[in-house]
Design a protein around this motif. Structure first.
Motif, PDB file in Angstrom:
ATOM      1  N   ARG A 273       0.822  -1.194   0.000  1.00 17.59           N
ATOM      2  CA  ARG A 273       0.000   0.000   0.000  1.00 17.59           C
ATOM      3  C   ARG A 273       0.867   1.260   0.000  1.00 17.59           C
ATOM      4  N   ALA A 274       2.028   1.155   0.647  1.00 19.43           N
ATOM      5  CA  ALA A 274       2.953   2.304   0.638  1.00 19.43           C
ATOM      6  C   ALA A 274       3.369   2.639  -0.797  1.00 19.43           C
ATOM      7  N   ASP A 275       3.596   1.604  -1.624  1.00 18.63           N
ATOM      8  CA  ASP A 275       3.947   1.866  -3.030  1.00 18.63           C
ATOM      9  C   ASP A 275       2.828   2.613  -3.746  1.00 18.63           C
ATOM     10  N   THR A 276       1.580   2.203  -3.471  1.00 22.45           N
ATOM     11  CA  THR A 276       0.473   2.844  -4.190  1.00 22.45           C
ATOM     12  C   THR A 276       0.343   4.318  -3.799  1.00 22.45           C
ATOM     13  N   LYS A 277       0.955   4.687  -2.682  1.00 20.27           N
ATOM     14  CA  LYS A 277       0.953   6.099  -2.271  1.00 20.27           C
ATOM     15  C   LYS A 277       1.977   6.918  -3.061  1.00 20.27           C
ATOM     16  N   LYS A 278       2.886   6.217  -3.744  1.00 18.49           N
ATOM     17  CA  LYS A 278       3.921   6.929  -4.506  1.00 18.49           C
ATOM     18  C   LYS A 278       3.549   7.033  -5.981  1.00 18.49           C
ATOM     19  N   MET A 279       2.283   7.146  -6.261  1.00 19.72           N
ATOM     20  CA  MET A 279       1.838   7.194  -7.654  1.00 19.72           C
ATOM     21  C   MET A 279       0.959   8.415  -7.918  1.00 19.72           C
ATOM     22  N   PRO A 280       1.459   9.614  -7.639  1.00 22.07           N
ATOM     23  CA  PRO A 280       0.592  10.800  -7.782  1.00 22.07           C
ATOM     24  C   PRO A 280       0.134  11.053  -9.214  1.00 22.07           C
ATOM     25  N   MET A 281       1.034  10.830 -10.182  1.00 25.01           N
ATOM     26  CA  MET A 281       0.675  11.068 -11.582  1.00 25.01           C
ATOM     27  C   MET A 281      -0.427  10.085 -12.002  1.00 25.01           C
ATOM     28  N   THR A 282      -0.211   8.808 -11.694  1.00 25.98           N
ATOM     29  CA  THR A 282      -1.204   7.790 -12.055  1.00 25.98           C
ATOM     30  C   THR A 282      -2.537   8.086 -11.358  1.00 25.98           C
ATOM     31  N   SER A 283      -2.462   8.553 -10.114  1.00 24.17           N
ATOM     32  CA  SER A 283      -3.696   8.872  -9.386  1.00 24.17           C
ATOM     33  C   SER A 283      -4.460  10.016 -10.049  1.00 24.17           C
ATOM     34  N   ARG A 284      -3.711  10.986 -10.582  1.00 19.51           N
ATOM     35  CA  ARG A 284      -4.391  12.089 -11.271  1.00 19.51           C
ATOM     36  C   ARG A 284      -5.058  11.611 -12.565  1.00 19.51           C
ATOM     37  N   VAL A 285      -4.429  10.632 -13.212  1.00 14.12           N
ATOM     38  CA  VAL A 285      -5.051  10.059 -14.416  1.00 14.12           C
ATOM     39  C   VAL A 285      -6.372   9.380 -14.042  1.00 14.12           C
ATOM     40  N   ILE A 286      -6.381   8.697 -12.908  1.00 10.11           N
ATOM     41  CA  ILE A 286      -7.628   8.058 -12.452  1.00 10.11           C
ATOM     42  C   ILE A 286      -8.682   9.131 -12.162  1.00 10.11           C
ATOM     43  N   GLN A 287      -8.281  10.182 -11.458  1.00 10.50           N
ATOM     44  CA  GLN A 287      -9.243  11.248 -11.139  1.00 10.50           C
ATOM     45  C   GLN A 287      -9.815  11.891 -12.397  1.00 10.50           C
ATOM     46  N   GLU A 288      -8.916  12.199 -13.330  1.00 12.20           N
ATOM     47  CA  GLU A 288      -9.388  12.866 -14.553  1.00 12.20           C
ATOM     48  C   GLU A 288     -10.295  11.935 -15.363  1.00 12.20           C
ATOM     49  N   THR A 289      -9.991  10.639 -15.339  1.00  9.22           N
ATOM     50  CA  THR A 289     -10.862   9.693 -16.034  1.00  9.22           C
ATOM     51  C   THR A 289     -12.233   9.639 -15.355  1.00  9.22           C
ATOM     52  N   LEU A 290     -12.225   9.606 -14.020  1.00 12.45           N
ATOM     53  CA  LEU A 290     -13.502   9.595 -13.297  1.00 12.45           C
ATOM     54  C   LEU A 290     -14.319  10.843 -13.630  1.00 12.45           C
ATOM     55  N   ARG A 291     -13.633  11.960 -13.828  1.00 11.70           N
ATOM     56  CA  ARG A 291     -14.339  13.208 -14.152  1.00 11.70           C
ATOM     57  C   ARG A 291     -14.878  13.182 -15.585  1.00 11.70           C
ATOM     58  N   VAL A 292     -13.982  12.963 -16.547  1.00 13.18           N
ATOM     59  CA  VAL A 292     -14.405  13.044 -17.948  1.00 13.18           C
ATOM     60  C   VAL A 292     -15.435  11.960 -18.268  1.00 13.18           C
ATOM     61  N   ALA A 293     -15.163  10.723 -17.850  1.00 18.17           N
ATOM     62  CA  ALA A 293     -16.078   9.637 -18.205  1.00 18.17           C
ATOM     63  C   ALA A 293     -17.333   9.663 -17.332  1.00 18.17           C
ATOM     64  N   SER A 294     -17.239  10.161 -16.127  1.00 23.18           N
ATOM     65  CA  SER A 294     -18.386  10.196 -15.189  1.00 23.18           C
ATOM     66  C   SER A 294     -19.320   9.009 -15.395  1.00 23.18           C
ATOM     67  N   ILE A 295     -18.805   7.815 -15.123  1.00 24.56           N
ATOM     68  CA  ILE A 295     -19.563   6.616 -15.477  1.00 24.56           C
ATOM     69  C   ILE A 295     -20.925   6.531 -14.780  1.00 24.56           C
ATOM     70  N   LEU A 296     -21.028   7.050 -13.564  1.00 26.62           N
ATOM     71  CA  LEU A 296     -22.355   7.179 -12.957  1.00 26.62           C
ATOM     72  C   LEU A 296     -22.804   8.615 -13.202  1.00 26.62           C
ATOM     73  N   SER A 297     -23.538   8.832 -14.289  1.00 27.39           N
ATOM     74  CA  SER A 297     -23.899  10.197 -14.686  1.00 27.39           C
ATOM     75  C   SER A 297     -24.726  10.908 -13.622  1.00 27.39           C
ATOM     76  N   PHE A 298     -25.516  10.126 -12.896  1.00 28.14           N
ATOM     77  CA  PHE A 298     -26.379  10.739 -11.878  1.00 28.14           C
ATOM     78  C   PHE A 298     -26.805   9.662 -10.892  1.00 28.14           C
ATOM     79  N   THR A 299     -27.438  10.097  -9.788  1.00 23.02           N
ATOM     80  CA  THR A 299     -28.059   9.125  -8.895  1.00 23.02           C
ATOM     81  C   THR A 299     -29.492   9.564  -8.611  1.00 23.02           C
ATOM     82  N   PHE A 300     -30.247   8.709  -7.947  1.00 25.19           N
ATOM     83  CA  PHE A 300     -31.662   8.947  -7.655  1.00 25.19           C
ATOM     84  C   PHE A 300     -31.926   9.103  -6.169  1.00 25.19           C
ATOM     85  N   ARG A 301     -32.744  10.056  -5.800  1.00 24.93           N
ATOM     86  CA  ARG A 301     -33.309  10.100  -4.450  1.00 24.93           C
ATOM     87  C   ARG A 301     -34.796  10.407  -4.577  1.00 24.93           C
ATOM     88  N   GLU A 302     -35.524  10.332  -3.441  1.00 27.48           N
ATOM     89  CA  GLU A 302     -36.924  10.748  -3.415  1.00 27.48           C
ATOM     90  C   GLU A 302     -37.150  11.629  -2.203  1.00 27.48           C
TER      91      GLU A 302
END
Ligand code: HEM
Ligand SMILES: *[C@@H]1O[C@H](CO)[C@@H](O)[C@H](O)[C@H]1NC(C)=O
Length: 466
Positions: free
Chosen positions: A323-352
Motif C-alpha cells: 500500500r505504501a507503493d500505491t501512495k507513490k503514484m501521484p501522476m497515475t492517481s491524477r489520471v484516475i481522477q481525470e478519467t472519473l471526471r471526464v467519463a463520469s460513469i455514474l452520470s447521476f443518482t436517484f433520491r426521493e
C-alpha cells in the motif's frame, strides 16, 4: 331591509370571511411551502414524460440541453415519475449531505427484488448505518493494506492471459474486478463454488435491464432464478465459514462477526449487492483509462515513468507491491481522477423527497424524485475549465467541495472507493511497465447501458514490451 336582517347578513358575511381566513391560516400553517413555485422545466407528455427522449439520445446531451435551457435546478418527467434534476454543487450538497435524511434512496421495485431487498443501498436510518459500519470496516485503508499483494497476483495473472491476444477490454476488466471483489468479500480461502457463483451472476446481470415480467422464458425470470441460486451459494459458504473457528477480516467476516447479528438473508442480499456495486463500475473506469492512455502518449509516458521508478526502487527487496507503493503514484492517481471526471460513469443518482423541501426559493414536492447530475457538475466550465479536455494536471490543485463526486458524498457515498483506487493502480502498474497496446476499430463511439462505455467495450491488442 330591516335592521335584524341587516345584522344577520353582516354576521353571516363575517362568519364566511372568518371561515375563509381560518382555512387560509390553516393551509399556511400546515404546508408552509405550498406557495413556492416548482422549478422551471417541462413535464412532457403525461406518463411517458420525457423518458423516450432520454433513451433515444445520448443522456448527457439530454441533460446538458435542459440545464442550458432551464438552469441548475429544473423539473421533468421520466419513467412516469415527476422529478427534479439538480446540477449545482450547492444543491448536490443539500440533497446528499446536509439534508440527506429528507431524501431517501429509491429504486424500481424490480431492481430491489433482483438484488435483494435488504441490500445497503435501498435503506435509510438505523439499519443502513449498521450495515455501513460493517462495510466500511472491511474496506477501510487499514483492511485493504492486507490484500494488496493478493490483488497484485490477480492483476499479474489477468494481464498474462491477454498476452499477444485481441481482447475486449471491458469484458476482461470485468473478470479482473469480479475476482478482486470475491477476494475482498470471501478472502483467500478456496471458494468451492467460485465458477458456479460467476455463472449465476452473469445470468443475473443479463436480465438486470429487462422488462420485469416474471414468466417462464423471460430474461427477468431467468435472472430471478439465478438470484435464488446465488442466495443458496452464499448460504453454503456461510455454513462452511461457521464451522471454521478463526476470525476473518474480509467482508463476510465483518458481516458474520457483528454482535447485533444479521440474518443469513441480510448477509446474502448485501454480498450480492456489493458485487453489483463493485464490479462493473470499476471495470468501466479501467476501460476508459486504457482508452485515454492510448490516446494521450505524453500522459502514458509520464505514467510509465512513474511506475518504472517504483520497479527500480524495489530492486533487491521483496517484489510484491504494498500500500505504501500505491501512495507513490501521484501522476497515475491524477489520471484516475481525470478519467472519473471526464467519463463520469455514474452520470447521476436517484433520491426521493420524503417531505416538501424548499431550495433556493423553489419547492421540491414530497414524493418527487431528485436526480443529482454528477456528470453535468463534472463537465461545467465553472468547475473545470475546458471540461471536455482530458488533462490530468488539473488535479494538481484539489477540486472545490462538491464539484467532483465520482464516489458521491454524504451518508450513501461509496465505501469501496479505496479498494477501487488500489485495484486500478495495481493493474496499471503492471500494464504500463510490461505491455503495449493499441485500440482496434472505431475509437470515438460511446455506448450507454447503463454506464457510459467506449463502443464495443474497447477492443484492443496487447503485447509484451520488447
Ligand atoms: C471506480 C469504481 C466505483 C465508482 C465510480 C463508485 C461510485 C459509487 C457512487 C457514486 C456511490 C453513491 C451512489 C449514491 O449516492 O446514490 C456508490 C455507492 C456504493 N458503492 Fe461504489 N463505486 C465504485 C466502486 C465500488 C467498489 C469497488 C465497491 C465495493 C467494494 C463499492 C461499493 C459501494 C456500495 C456498497 C455503495 C452503497 C453505499 C450506501 O448506500 O451507503 N463501490 N458507489
Ligand atoms: C462532501 O460534502 C462536504 C460538506 O459540504 C464537503 O466538505 C466535502 O468536500 C464534500 N466531498 C466532496 C468529495 O466533494
Amino acid at each position: 331591509m330591516d335592521f335584524t336582517t341587516m345584522f344577520m347578513f353582516c354576521l353571516f358575511v363575517s362568519f364566511l370571511s372568518f371561515l375563509f381566513l381560518f382555512r387560509l391560516l390553516l393551509k399556511f400553517l400546515t404546508s408552509g411551502h405550498r406557495k413556492l413555485p416548482l422549478p422551471p422545466g417541462s413535464l412532457g407528455w403525461p406518463y411517458i414524460g420525457e423518458t423516450f427522449q432520454l433513451y433515444s439520445q445520448n443522456p448527457n446531451v439530454f441533460f446538458a440541453s435542459k440545464v442550458k435551457k432551464y438552469g441548475s435546478i429544473l423539473k421533468t418527467h421520466i419513467l412516469g415519475c415527476p422529478c427534479v434534476m439538480i446540477s449545482s454543487p450547492e444543491a448536490a450538497k443539500l440533497v446528499l449531505v446536509t439534508k440527506a435524511a429528507l431524501f431517501k434512496p429509491t429504486f424500481p421495485a424490480s431492481k430491489e427484488r433482483m438484488l435483494g431487498k435488504q441490500a445497503i443501498f435501498f435503506h435509510q436510518g438505523e439499519y443502513h448505518s449498521k450495515l455501513r459500519k460493517l462495510v466500511i470496516r472491511a474496506f477501510m485503508p487499514e483492511a485493504i493494506k492486507n490484500i494488496v499483494s493478493d490483488i497484485e497476483s490477480i492483476a499479474i495473472e489477468t494481464l498474462k492471459s491477454w498476452e499477444g491476444q485481441s481482447i475486449t477490454t471491458y469484458q476482461e476488466m470485468k473478470t479482473y474486478t469480479f475476482n478482486v471483489a470475491l477476494l475482498s468479500i470471501f478472502g483467500k480461502d478456496e471458494i468451492l463454488d467460485r465458477e458456479e457463483l460467476k455463472r449465476c451472476y452473469y445470468i443475473l446481470e443479463k436480465g438486470y435491464n429487462s422488462m420485469p415480467i416474471n414468466l417462464p422464458g423471460t430474461l427477468f425470470h431467468k435472472s430471478m432464478k439465478a438470484r435464488k441460486e446465488l442466495g443458496q451459494i452464499v448460504a453454503k459458504i456461510l455454513s462452511i465459514r461457521r464451522q471454521m473457528k478463526h476470525d476473518h477480516k474480509d467482508l463476510l467476516g465483518s458481516f458474520m462477526g457483528d454482535q447485533e447479528g444479521l440474518t443469513d438473508e441480510q448477509i446474502a442480499d448485501n454480498i450480492i449487492g456489493v458485487i453489483f456495486a463493485a464490479r462493473d463500475t470499476t471495470a468501466s473506469v479501467l476501460t476508459w483509462i486504457v482508452k485515454y492512455l492510448a490516446e494521450n502518449p505524453s500522459v502514458l509516458q509520464a505514467v510509465t515513468e512513474e511506475q518504472e521508478e517504483i520497479v527500480r526502487e524495489k530492486r533487491g527487496e521483496e517484489k510484491a507491491l504494498t500500500r505504501a507503493d500505491t501512495k507513490k503514484m501521484p501522476m497515475t492517481s491524477r489520471v484516475i481522477q481525470e478519467t472519473l471526471r471526464v467519463a463520469s460513469i455514474l452520470s447521476f443518482t436517484f433520491r426521493e423527497a420524503v417531505e416538501d423541501v424548499e431550495f433556493e426559493g423553489y419547492l421540491i414536492p414530497k414524493g418527487w424524485k431528485v436526480l443529482p447530475l454528477f456528470r453535468n457538475i463534472h463537465h461545467s466550465p465553472e468547475n473545470f475549465p475546458e471540461p471536455e479536455k482530458f488533462d490530468p494536471s488539473r488535479f494538481e490543485v484539489a477540486p472545490k467541495p462538491n464539484t467532483f463526486m465520482p464516489f458521491g458524498n454524504g451518508t450513501h457515498s461509496c465505501p469501496g472507493n479505496e479498494l477501487a483506487k488500489v485495484e486500478i493502480l495495481v493493474l496499471l502498474h503492471h500494464l504500463t511497465t510490461k505491455y503495449r497496446w493499441s485500440v482496434m476499430g472505431p475509437q470515438n463511439g460511446i455506448q450507454y447501458g447503463p454506464f457510459a462505455l467506449p463502443q464495443n467495450g474497447l477492443p484492443i491488442r496487447l503485447s509484451l514490451k520488447t
